[in-house]
Design a protein around this motif. Structure first.
Motif: not given
Lengths: 253, 501
Positions: A95-97, B449-450, B453-454, B463, B467-468, B470-472, B474
């Motif tokens: 999410p968000g990326v 799992d996240q 995957y990354c 990293e 990234l996760i 920063n998505g959270f 956003r």
């Protein structure tokens, strides 16, 4: 003699106390596409996870050589940088990326790990646009958060897009046909076939023969109870379709 | 021009820094260094004499001294609040210094008079290169960011004032405003955060040492982002900043506040007060990036940050927007709030609060709807890692006259690991049947799992987390001015280093 891209020797792996892989042997020379077929629960997906280094699984015996190098001690990101790519059966939502952001982060992380310079933004954009066009991925989709709210087809196309950009030497496709209608299957297969270049090797894990009409394998393996029980050319897939897995289970016992 | 050779300076200082940090045996804190500048300190402890000392040092008029003394007397009758979810040893208010200023209280006439170590400090603070050049007086350097640098309580350098003055904007230290613009200060100081508002605000009113003053005249859109870098540098000195921003009718200003602090063994108290006043059709955007020393890996040391920030949408159609990125401090106690007094006024609060190690964060906002058709929006993202505790505490209330008050609140918490805590404490009060309040809250964890995957795509563990996360965050990142967004993304990564594995 050239080193095979993938060589698996007597691989045993378990999750908690349960042994799932029970002595897998497999050699994939450069440029070949191998398919693994097997019923649900035979351990096919476990094999893909163990190859990629998912930490839930413990390897108790055997070796995995990628381009001649033992990768068992490597972290998942190190294996990725060494050239292994796994297209997930169920791609994970981030999410968000934005998809675009994720792609750039992944490409540059691998380049950094290999001691290469980061890809410039114009070069990156060009590569994404090119690879995206073939998979019918437009810029709107690239702006959306990765896999969030994606349809089944979009998720699988996004997986193949990543594969196209990351240029692995070995791509493992885990049930890439699941959740795809026939049109989506064609787009995805076309994308995969475009990446067959005589050097890159692929391991296509599937439940159904259908996918193999589109991505035609060089070798087909039948997987049962944690190991390969039969190998043959692409006609083996047709036999399986006709006879079912039952006949092969008997031989495995 | 001032021929300051910054690169050479940097080399020398860096060596010194490396040694100091090594001596402290802590390398986690990226901005952990101390600058040795001779300082002029008030005697230890707090009394009426301390207040008089500060007031005299600053050459204040009698009314200001009386205002401070009044605050001090009220403070003596108040108790420290205990309702926040934070735990810390009793603070001995008599065991601190309340004033420390770099020597030369008259203020430097030009950059040549500025201590070169100070400039080197700015460099290490990560002040954007462009602003560094301006601070260093590099010829040809131009920017649309004006900096009022607060270095241990006294504003040392203020840039761009002339350019701002052309359109009638006043941007100066609060001390200077007290002397130069007493009528404005008397009219507005304490009008949003009253002298006896709370324990820390009252303490601040008695002993505030410096801070910024901004006045935007009627109809003026401030042509640049106003920016202040705070820095706590003097051992054992509480920082009591006072900021006052007034936006006259139809004006607009965006203000940035960014902070880092050097390594400390002892806890340091910081109790700032920020007051914003937006009159009819005015808009104030206030952004904070706070990265003070959070303490070492065992939770020792670090800044105590007890801040009172409040904006008053005093006029019709006025708007105040708070955006904060909180990554530092051992303890954060902070609730930037809006009083929506004018009809149709709007308040916003966008927050990213990251806690790692042994940090404790209790932060949120208050949206007080008083006028008709007022609206507010709260987006709070809390990220907890390590052994930290992260609490969102927010209040939304509608007065009987606040017809059609609207609020939307979204509080999301992200947990990294299983030794941290996230808490959400919303207070919602409506005395008005036409008010419409919405509250959404989620708590999630970064899943294995996240991560897998990354990492399968080549990202390292750290990293992947960055990234996760920063998505959270956003939605909130996008509220930050462009130049802060990239820095903030990096800061988030730095703050979460060592949170996994």
């Amino acid at each position: 003699m050239t080193t095979p891209v993938l060589e698996i020797r007597n691989l045993h792996a378990r999750i908690e106390e349960r042994e799932i892989l029970k002595g897998v042997n497999l050699v994939i020379p450069a440029g070949e596409v191998h398919a693994i077929m097997g019923r649900n629960g035979s351990g096919k997906s476990t094999l893909s996870y163990v190859l990629a280094g998912k930490e839930d699984y413990e390897v108790t015996e055997g070796e995995i050589l990628l381009n001649g190098e033992n990768i068992l001690e490597m972290e998942p990101d190190e294996r990725a940088a060494a050239g292994l790519f796994l297209a997930f059966q169920y791609p994970i939502e981030i999410p968000g990326v934005a998809t675009m952001t994720f792609l750039k982060a992944a490409i540059n992380a691998q380049r950094k790990a290999r001691g290469e310079a980061e890809l410039s933004t114009p070069d990156f954009m060009r590569a994404v646009k090119e690879a995206g066009a073939q998979l019918q991925i437009d810029s709107d989709m690239l702006k959306r958060p990765l896999n969030v709210g994606f349809s089944g087809g979009e998720k699988k196309r996004a997986e193949i897009l990543q594969m196209a950009l990351l240029k692995p030497s070995l791509a493992v496709l885990d049930e890439t046909d699941s959740g795809l209608d026939i049109d989506a299957l064609q787009v995805v297969s076309k994308g995969v076939n475009a990446l067959r270049d005589g050097q890159r090797s692929m391991l296509v894990i599937t439940h159904y023969q259908r996918l193999l009409n589109h991505i035609v394998p060089d070798v087909v393996h039948v997987f049962s109870d944690g190991r390969i029980v039969e190998s043959g050319d692409k006609d083996l897939a047709l036999q399986l379709e006709a006879k079912g897995y039952a006949g092969f289970d008997g031989e495995a016992a | 021009m001032s021929a300051l050779d910054i690169p050479t300076l940097k080399e020398n200082i860096d060596l010194e820094t490396v040694e100091k940090v090594r001596a402290l045996d802590v390398d986690k804190y990226k901005y952990g260094f101390e600058t040795t500048i001779e300082s002029d300190r008030a005697p230890k402890g707090l009394s009426e004499d301390t207040v008089r000392f500060i007031s005299a040092k600053k050459g204040e008029p009698e009314w200001m001294l009386e205002w401070r003394l009044d605050a001090f007397r009220r403070w003596l009758t108040l108790d420290e609040p205990t309702w926040a979810r934070v735990h810390y040893p009793q603070i001995d208010f008599q065991d601190m210094y309340y004033y420390a200023a770099p020597k030369s209280t008259s203020g430097p006439k030009s950059l040549d008079e500025v201590d070169p170590e100070l400039l080197a400090t700015y460099e290490k603070l990560g002040i954007p290169l462009r602003e560094q050049e301006i601070l260093a007086g590099v010829e040809g350097a131009s920017a649309n960011v004006a900096v009022d640098a607060v270095f241990d309580s006294v504003s040392v350098v203020t840039t761009f004032r002339e350019e701002l003055a052309k359109v009638g904007i006043i941007f100066c230290s609060i001390s200077e405003a007290v002397r130069e613009y007493p009528d404005l200060v008397r009219q507005y100081l304490g009008s949003v955060v009253p002298v006896s508002d709370n324990f820390y605000a009252t303490l601040n009113s008695a002993v505030f040492t410096d801070g910024s003053f901004v006045y935007i005249p009627k109809g003026v859109r401030c042509p640049m982002e106003l920016s202040t870098y705070f820095r706590i540098n003097e051992r054992n000195t509480g920082q009591f900043e006072r900021t006052l921003i007034i936006a006259e009718e139809g004006s607009y200003v965006s203000y940035l506040e960014g902070c880092t602090a050097p390594m400390r063994d002892e806890n340091q108290l910081h109790a700032a007060v920020v007051e914003l006043v937006a009159l009819d059709d005015a808009e104030i955007k206030y952004s904070t990036v706070q990265n003070w020393y959070p303490g070492d890996k065992d939770g020792k040391g670090g800044i105590y940050n007890f801040v009172t920030k409040r904006g008053d949408c005093r006029g019709h159609n006025s708007k105040i927007s708070w955006t904060q990125v909180e990554t530092g401090s051992a303890i954060t106690w902070k609730y930037p709030s809006c009083i929506l007094r004018g009809d149709n006024s709007r308040g916003e609060f966008y927050s990213i609060a990251i806690s790692n190690g042994h940090q404790q964060v209790d932060s949120g906002t208050k949206m007080i709807h008083l006028g008709k058709n007022t609206s507010s929006r709260i987006i709070a993202k809390g990220i907890a890692a390590g052994f930290s505790d992260n609490t969102y505490r927010g209040q939304v209330s509608a007065h009987a006259k606040a017809k059609n008050a609207r609020n939307f609140t979204q509080c999301d918490s992200l947990l990294i690991g299983d030794t941290c805590g996230a808490h959400t404490v919303p207070y919602i009060e409506s005395r008005n049947a036409s008010a419409h309040f919405e509250h959404e809250a989620t708590t999630s964890k970064i899943s294995d799992d996240q991560m897998f995957y990354c990492m399968q795509r080549g990202l390292s563990e750290e990293e992947a987390v960055a990234l996760i996360v920063n998505g959270f965050v956003r939605d909130v990142l996008q509220q930050l001015p462009m130049e802060f967004m990239v820095e903030t993304q990096k800061l988030i990564s730095i703050s979460l280093e060592g949170s996994v594995g």
